[in-house]
Design a protein around this motif. Structure first.
Motif, short mmCIF file in Angstrom:
data_model
loop_
_atom_site.label_atom_id
_atom_site.label_comp_id
_atom_site.label_asym_id
_atom_site.label_seq_id
_atom_site.Cartn_x
_atom_site.Cartn_y
_atom_site.Cartn_z
N THR A 68 16.43 16.40 -15.56
CA THR A 68 15.86 16.99 -14.35
C THR A 68 14.79 18.03 -14.67
N ALA A 71 11.65 16.14 -15.57
CA ALA A 71 11.08 15.57 -14.35
C ALA A 71 10.42 16.65 -13.50
N LEU A 75 7.23 16.48 -11.11
CA LEU A 75 7.45 16.36 -9.66
C LEU A 75 7.48 17.70 -8.94
N VAL A 79 13.98 19.38 -7.65
CA VAL A 79 14.31 17.99 -7.97
C VAL A 79 15.82 17.82 -8.07
N THR A 81 18.85 14.81 -9.57
CA THR A 81 19.11 13.56 -10.27
C THR A 81 19.61 12.52 -9.28
N ALA A 82 18.95 11.36 -9.25
CA ALA A 82 19.41 10.25 -8.40
C ALA A 82 20.49 9.46 -9.13
N ARG A 109 7.27 9.79 -5.68
CA ARG A 109 8.63 9.80 -5.14
C ARG A 109 9.74 9.83 -6.17
N GLN A 110 9.42 9.60 -7.44
CA GLN A 110 10.48 9.62 -8.45
C GLN A 110 9.88 9.71 -9.84
N THR A 135 16.87 8.62 -13.29
CA THR A 135 15.86 8.69 -12.24
C THR A 135 16.05 10.00 -11.50
N VAL A 136 14.95 10.70 -11.31
CA VAL A 136 14.98 12.02 -10.66
C VAL A 136 14.05 11.97 -9.46
N LEU A 137 14.51 12.54 -8.36
CA LEU A 137 13.76 12.54 -7.09
C LEU A 137 13.42 13.96 -6.66
#
Length: 142
Positions: A68, A71, A75, A79, A81-82, A109-110, A135-137
């Motif tokens: 995260t 990311a 981003l 953020v 974590t997805a 978006r990610q 994958t982090v959003l």
């Protein structure tokens, strides 16, 4: 990447320190910027599992946060974590756990991020213990 006196690294460490569990573990951010982040923590006996190795949950924690933080350099600071997967390669032993994460791809978006989790011995020898990818959003603000 940043140096310890860098404001970005100071900001990242303050964000990590705002997490009570990270403070409990004594985690620290040692590199932050340009799609990368490194998180470290000392391997202590109270973090071991029954066979004397660092508990997998601690290794997983380090992967999650390093993913995260890396990311976040792409981003923005908010953020979440997805999801992520982790593969344990060998038991984690040594003095320090190091989680080195790098953004593989970032869009609006990610971000997809990978992380190597290494243990470091007293003499500085690094051993790969696990690898993770996630994958982090961006977080939605209320």
């Amino acid at each position: 990447m940043t140096t310890p006196a860098d404001p970005a690294l100071t900001f990242a460490q303050k964000a990590l320190d705002s997490q009570p569990f990270s403070r409990l573990l004594g985690a620290r951010v040692t590199a932050f910027g340009d799609g990368r982040a490194t998180l470290e923590l000392d391997i202590r006996e109270d973090l071991h599992q029954q066979n004397g190795y660092l508990h997998g949950g601690v290794v997983s924690y380090a992967a999650d946060n390093a993913l995260t933080f890396a990311a976040g350099t792409a981003l923005g600071p908010a953020v979440l974590t997805a999801g992520f997967s982790i593969q344990y390669i060998r038991p984690a032993t040594g003095r320090t756990l190091v989680a080195r994460a790098e953004v593989v791809h970032a869009g609006r978006r990610q971000a997809v991020v990978r992380c190597d989790l290494l243990t470091v011995t007293e003499d500085g020898t690094e051993t790969l213990s696990a690898v993770a990818q996630g994958t982090v959003l961006p977080a939605r603000t209320p």
